[in-house]
Scaffold this motif. Structure first.
Motif, PDB file in Angstrom:
ATOM      1  N   TYR A   1     -56.868 -35.426 -41.248  1.00  0.00           N
ATOM      2  CA  TYR A   1     -57.282 -35.109 -39.882  1.00  0.00           C
ATOM      3  C   TYR A   1     -57.041 -33.635 -39.544  1.00  0.00           C
ATOM      4  CZ  TYR A   1     -57.427 -40.170 -39.182  1.00  0.00           C
ATOM      5  OH  TYR A   1     -57.724 -41.499 -39.277  1.00  0.00           O
ATOM      6  N   GLY A   2     -56.623 -32.842 -40.537  1.00  0.00           N
ATOM      7  CA  GLY A   2     -56.226 -31.467 -40.287  1.00  0.00           C
ATOM      8  C   GLY A   2     -57.308 -30.592 -39.709  1.00  0.00           C
ATOM      9  N   ALA A   3     -58.551 -30.918 -39.967  1.00  0.00           N
ATOM     10  CA  ALA A   3     -59.658 -30.098 -39.471  1.00  0.00           C
ATOM     11  C   ALA A   3     -60.088 -30.478 -38.062  1.00  0.00           C
ATOM     12  CB  ALA A   3     -60.853 -30.211 -40.417  1.00  0.00           C
ATOM     13  N   VAL A   4     -59.521 -31.552 -37.529  1.00  0.00           N
ATOM     14  CA  VAL A   4     -59.869 -31.986 -36.173  1.00  0.00           C
ATOM     15  C   VAL A   4     -59.413 -30.922 -35.177  1.00  0.00           C
ATOM     16  CG1 VAL A   4     -59.424 -33.719 -34.400  1.00  0.00           C
ATOM     17  CG2 VAL A   4     -59.741 -34.424 -36.786  1.00  0.00           C
ATOM     18  N   SER A   5     -60.267 -30.590 -34.233  1.00  0.00           N
ATOM     19  CA  SER A   5     -59.952 -29.568 -33.231  1.00  0.00           C
ATOM     20  C   SER A   5     -59.403 -30.224 -31.970  1.00  0.00           C
ATOM     21  CB  SER A   5     -61.201 -28.750 -32.894  1.00  0.00           C
ATOM     22  OG  SER A   5     -60.912 -27.813 -31.882  1.00  0.00           O
ATOM     23  N   LEU A   6     -58.135 -29.975 -31.690  1.00  0.00           N
ATOM     24  CA  LEU A   6     -57.462 -30.502 -30.505  1.00  0.00           C
ATOM     25  C   LEU A   6     -56.669 -29.360 -29.867  1.00  0.00           C
ATOM     26  CD1 LEU A   6     -56.275 -33.811 -32.185  1.00  0.00           C
ATOM     27  CD2 LEU A   6     -57.962 -33.672 -30.336  1.00  0.00           C
ATOM     28  N   PRO A   7     -57.361 -28.406 -29.258  1.00  0.00           N
ATOM     29  CA  PRO A   7     -56.701 -27.185 -28.787  1.00  0.00           C
ATOM     30  C   PRO A   7     -55.618 -27.399 -27.735  1.00  0.00           C
ATOM     31  CG  PRO A   7     -58.976 -27.305 -28.010  1.00  0.00           C
ATOM     32  CD  PRO A   7     -58.821 -28.377 -29.027  1.00  0.00           C
ATOM     33  N   MET A   8     -55.841 -28.341 -26.811  1.00  0.00           N
ATOM     34  CA  MET A   8     -54.836 -28.576 -25.785  1.00  0.00           C
ATOM     35  C   MET A   8     -53.556 -29.126 -26.406  1.00  0.00           C
ATOM     36  SD  MET A   8     -54.871 -31.076 -22.465  1.00  0.00           S
ATOM     37  CE  MET A   8     -56.539 -30.597 -22.073  1.00  0.00           C
ATOM     38  N   THR A   9     -53.715 -30.098 -27.301  1.00  0.00           N
ATOM     39  CA  THR A   9     -52.556 -30.683 -27.980  1.00  0.00           C
ATOM     40  C   THR A   9     -51.805 -29.617 -28.770  1.00  0.00           C
ATOM     41  OG1 THR A   9     -53.478 -32.904 -28.128  1.00  0.00           O
ATOM     42  CG2 THR A   9     -51.895 -32.274 -29.832  1.00  0.00           C
ATOM     43  N   GLU A  10     -52.532 -28.802 -29.494  1.00  0.00           N
ATOM     44  CA  GLU A  10     -51.872 -27.781 -30.314  1.00  0.00           C
ATOM     45  C   GLU A  10     -51.161 -26.752 -29.450  1.00  0.00           C
ATOM     46  OE1 GLU A  10     -55.102 -26.559 -32.882  1.00  0.00           O
ATOM     47  OE2 GLU A  10     -55.377 -28.676 -33.457  1.00  0.00           O
ATOM     48  N   SER A  11     -51.726 -26.445 -28.290  1.00  0.00           N
ATOM     49  CA  SER A  11     -51.068 -25.537 -27.355  1.00  0.00           C
ATOM     50  C   SER A  11     -49.785 -26.155 -26.808  1.00  0.00           C
ATOM     51  CB  SER A  11     -52.020 -25.208 -26.198  1.00  0.00           C
ATOM     52  OG  SER A  11     -51.365 -24.462 -25.206  1.00  0.00           O
ATOM     53  N   ILE A  12     -49.850 -27.429 -26.472  1.00  0.00           N
ATOM     54  CA  ILE A  12     -48.651 -28.122 -25.972  1.00  0.00           C
ATOM     55  C   ILE A  12     -47.532 -28.054 -26.986  1.00  0.00           C
ATOM     56  CG2 ILE A  12     -47.730 -30.423 -25.463  1.00  0.00           C
ATOM     57  CD1 ILE A  12     -50.415 -31.007 -24.039  1.00  0.00           C
ATOM     58  N   HIS A  13     -47.857 -28.347 -28.237  1.00  0.00           N
ATOM     59  CA  HIS A  13     -46.817 -28.373 -29.265  1.00  0.00           C
ATOM     60  C   HIS A  13     -46.251 -26.986 -29.555  1.00  0.00           C
ATOM     61  CE1 HIS A  13     -46.939 -32.627 -30.718  1.00  0.00           C
ATOM     62  NE2 HIS A  13     -48.047 -32.597 -30.009  1.00  0.00           N
ATOM     63  N   ARG A  14     -47.006 -25.942 -29.279  1.00  0.00           N
ATOM     64  CA  ARG A  14     -46.509 -24.573 -29.455  1.00  0.00           C
ATOM     65  C   ARG A  14     -45.618 -24.134 -28.298  1.00  0.00           C
ATOM     66  NH1 ARG A  14     -51.902 -23.374 -30.903  1.00  0.00           N
ATOM     67  NH2 ARG A  14     -52.246 -22.552 -28.791  1.00  0.00           N
ATOM     68  N   GLU A  15     -45.776 -24.786 -27.138  1.00  0.00           N
ATOM     69  CA  GLU A  15     -45.167 -24.250 -25.920  1.00  0.00           C
ATOM     70  C   GLU A  15     -44.082 -25.111 -25.288  1.00  0.00           C
ATOM     71  OE1 GLU A  15     -48.413 -23.502 -23.277  1.00  0.00           O
ATOM     72  OE2 GLU A  15     -49.359 -22.015 -24.583  1.00  0.00           O
ATOM     73  N   VAL A  16     -43.933 -26.378 -25.687  1.00  0.00           N
ATOM     74  CA  VAL A  16     -42.985 -27.249 -24.985  1.00  0.00           C
ATOM     75  C   VAL A  16     -41.549 -27.018 -25.429  1.00  0.00           C
ATOM     76  CG1 VAL A  16     -44.635 -29.077 -24.439  1.00  0.00           C
ATOM     77  CG2 VAL A  16     -43.431 -29.124 -26.641  1.00  0.00           C
ATOM     78  N   LEU A  17     -40.639 -27.188 -24.491  1.00  0.00           N
ATOM     79  CA  LEU A  17     -39.204 -27.082 -24.746  1.00  0.00           C
ATOM     80  C   LEU A  17     -38.485 -28.069 -23.842  1.00  0.00           C
ATOM     81  CD1 LEU A  17     -37.051 -25.420 -26.353  1.00  0.00           C
ATOM     82  CD2 LEU A  17     -36.797 -24.044 -24.271  1.00  0.00           C
ATOM     83  N   SER A  18     -37.594 -28.855 -24.425  1.00  0.00           N
ATOM     84  CA  SER A  18     -36.861 -29.872 -23.667  1.00  0.00           C
ATOM     85  C   SER A  18     -35.489 -29.342 -23.278  1.00  0.00           C
ATOM     86  CB  SER A  18     -36.711 -31.146 -24.504  1.00  0.00           C
ATOM     87  OG  SER A  18     -37.974 -31.674 -24.850  1.00  0.00           O
ATOM     88  N   LEU A  19     -35.222 -29.320 -21.971  1.00  0.00           N
ATOM     89  CA  LEU A  19     -33.927 -28.883 -21.457  1.00  0.00           C
ATOM     90  C   LEU A  19     -32.943 -30.050 -21.482  1.00  0.00           C
ATOM     91  CD1 LEU A  19     -35.033 -26.800 -18.327  1.00  0.00           C
ATOM     92  CD2 LEU A  19     -34.746 -26.041 -20.699  1.00  0.00           C
ATOM     93  N   PRO A  20     -31.649 -29.761 -21.485  1.00  0.00           N
ATOM     94  CA  PRO A  20     -30.659 -30.849 -21.468  1.00  0.00           C
ATOM     95  C   PRO A  20     -30.828 -31.732 -20.230  1.00  0.00           C
ATOM     96  CG  PRO A  20     -29.600 -28.743 -21.938  1.00  0.00           C
ATOM     97  CD  PRO A  20     -31.004 -28.436 -21.535  1.00  0.00           C
ATOM     98  N   ILE A  21     -30.781 -33.033 -20.441  1.00  0.00           N
ATOM     99  CA  ILE A  21     -30.797 -33.978 -19.315  1.00  0.00           C
ATOM    100  C   ILE A  21     -30.114 -35.260 -19.757  1.00  0.00           C
ATOM    101  CG2 ILE A  21     -33.111 -34.882 -19.892  1.00  0.00           C
ATOM    102  CD1 ILE A  21     -33.544 -35.168 -16.810  1.00  0.00           C
ATOM    103  N   SER A  22     -29.191 -35.712 -18.948  1.00  0.00           N
ATOM    104  CA  SER A  22     -28.507 -36.980 -19.233  1.00  0.00           C
ATOM    105  C   SER A  22     -27.785 -37.441 -17.978  1.00  0.00           C
ATOM    106  CB  SER A  22     -27.507 -36.827 -20.390  1.00  0.00           C
ATOM    107  OG  SER A  22     -26.244 -36.424 -19.915  1.00  0.00           O
ATOM    108  N   PRO A  23     -27.422 -38.729 -17.916  1.00  0.00           N
ATOM    109  CA  PRO A  23     -26.739 -39.242 -16.734  1.00  0.00           C
ATOM    110  C   PRO A  23     -25.311 -38.732 -16.578  1.00  0.00           C
ATOM    111  CG  PRO A  23     -27.380 -41.042 -18.214  1.00  0.00           C
ATOM    112  CD  PRO A  23     -27.772 -39.776 -18.875  1.00  0.00           C
ATOM    113  N   VAL A  24     -24.761 -38.084 -17.605  1.00  0.00           N
ATOM    114  CA  VAL A  24     -23.369 -37.630 -17.527  1.00  0.00           C
ATOM    115  C   VAL A  24     -23.272 -36.113 -17.414  1.00  0.00           C
ATOM    116  CG1 VAL A  24     -22.384 -39.646 -18.680  1.00  0.00           C
ATOM    117  CG2 VAL A  24     -23.196 -37.726 -20.066  1.00  0.00           C
ATOM    118  N   MET A  25     -24.371 -35.440 -17.113  1.00  0.00           N
ATOM    119  CA  MET A  25     -24.305 -33.997 -16.870  1.00  0.00           C
ATOM    120  C   MET A  25     -23.589 -33.721 -15.550  1.00  0.00           C
ATOM    121  SD  MET A  25     -27.914 -32.262 -18.061  1.00  0.00           S
ATOM    122  CE  MET A  25     -27.300 -30.584 -17.773  1.00  0.00           C
ATOM    123  N   SER A  26     -22.733 -32.730 -15.543  1.00  0.00           N
ATOM    124  CA  SER A  26     -22.031 -32.344 -14.323  1.00  0.00           C
ATOM    125  C   SER A  26     -22.880 -31.375 -13.507  1.00  0.00           C
ATOM    126  CB  SER A  26     -20.703 -31.679 -14.668  1.00  0.00           C
ATOM    127  OG  SER A  26     -20.924 -30.426 -15.300  1.00  0.00           O
TER     128      SER A  26
END
Length: 366
Positions: free
Chosen positions: A326-351
């Motif tokens: 599937y490597g030749a499939v063009s999914l520009p929005m998905t590829e942009s998301i994967h280049r740009e996303v970052l997960s910040l710390p989040i949990s129920p025990v954060m002060s």
């Protein structure tokens, strides 16, 4: 260091109850398919609002066995197409291809990163037989729209609810919108076991029966095998752990929402795009995922400030070696998301101190 997710601290809150539950199983002398599993299946089904729950070994098996059961029931055949969001974790796709079904990758909604009814409709062909709706990051996909389309086109809908325990739209929780749902209880999930664990939830009694048989070597009666099944069972220890933690799930979701609300109110940086919640109850904030065109610089900067972040996910499934076809499939929005996303710390025990430290650090990034 502010950990992305401090599981030791999180589970320490319930340590006495977890030890008691573990001792109860040890003392029972029954470790597979006993009272703890039966009780958890009832309790989790009730929590979701569904009549049937089947415990399995992990979240991937919950998806894989459900699709396999639909094949055994004659509702799916090899070669049928299953629509799936292109930006999901690879497990969603593995469940499809393991059953020799064909994944059809669809670009997500740009605001929520989830599958939309519009995206599903555009991808429909004569071979489309099912939709795998992934509730990414803890937010429900457009289930009212997807289910209306599914009814119109006679499609099966499987929810990948691995990240969305407790999320709801119009009072209906994840797991009760589609014809079935797969849940993961991996330790880092909002409802996490102390090891691998999973479950499928459904309104369909026959489907639940077939999934249970498939996960027990294809057997309902010992030494008699109706299917070429597998060994995928939720064991008594993990079921007991999950029973302890299920009681506290809603309060933990509330704590996660407090962190997310603080982030959304406090983070103001032109280089950082904040996540969108379609409604407050639709999102349980398994992950707090921001976007930035300077993602790698931002991650490095936060690490220098002692803040651990993760990327969910760096490489989309269609760009993985496992799916090179599937490597030749063009999914520009998905590829942009994967280049740009970052997960910040989040949990129920954060002060509060930790939350505010993250906010100040993100705002300081220039």
């Amino acid at each position: 260091m502010i950990s992305f997710l401090d599981l030791k601290k999180l589970n320490a809150v319930y340590a006495p109850q977890l030890r008691e539950a573990c001792a109860r199983v040890i003392d029972s002398g029954w470790y597979i398919g006993g009272e703890e599993l039966a009780a958890f299946e009832r309790e989790f089904a009730d929590y979701c609002g569904a009549p049937h729950c089947v415990g399995v070994a992990n979240g991937l098996d919950a998806l894989t066995l459900t699709l396999r059961a639909w094949k055994e029931m004659g509702l799916l055949r090899e070669g049928d197409e299953v629509i799936v969001p292109a930006n999901t974790y690879i497990a969603s796709v593995l469940a499809i291809t393991e059953n020799r079904l064909v994944p059809v990758f669809v670009e997500p909604d740009p605001a929520t990163f989830n599958l939309s009814a519009v995206g599903v409709r555009a991808a429909l062909t004569d071979k489309t037989k099912a939709v795998l709706a992934v509730h990414l990051y803890g937010q429900l996909a457009d289930m009212p729209g997807i289910m209306a389309l599914a009814e119109e086109r006679n499609l099966l809908v499987l929810e990948d609810a691995a990240q969305s325990h407790g999320a709801s739209i119009d009072g209906r929780r994840a797991g009760t919108w589609g014809h079935a749902a797969g849940f993961s209880f991996y330790p880092g999930k909002n409802l996490g076991a102390l090891g691998d664990a999973g479950a499928m939830v459904t309104k369909d009694a026959e489907l639940a029966k077939v999934v249970r048989g498939l996960g027990n070597y294809g057997s309902y009666k010992k030494y008699e095998n109706q299917y070429q099944g597998v060994n995928s069972r939720l064991d008594e220890i993990q079921a007991a752990m999950l029973r302890v933690k299920l009681v506290h799930l809603d309060s933990e979701i509330s704590a996660r929402r407090k962190v997310a609300d603080a982030y959304r109110a406090g983070i103001e940086n032109v280089h950082v795009q904040l996540p969108v919640a379609i409604t407050e109850l639709a999102h349980v904030w398994h992950l707090f995922v921001v976007r930035s065109e300077r993602r790698d610089e931002l991650q490095k900067f936060l690490a220098e400030q002692g803040i651990q972040t993760l990327i969910h996910y760096p490489i989309p499934p269609h760009k993985q070696q496992a799916y090179a076809a599937y490597g030749a499939v063009s999914l520009p929005m998905t590829e942009s998301i994967h280049r740009e996303v970052l997960s910040l710390p989040i949990s129920p025990v954060m002060s509060d101190v930790e939350i505010n430290t993250v906010i100040r650090a993100v705002n300081a990034f220039v």
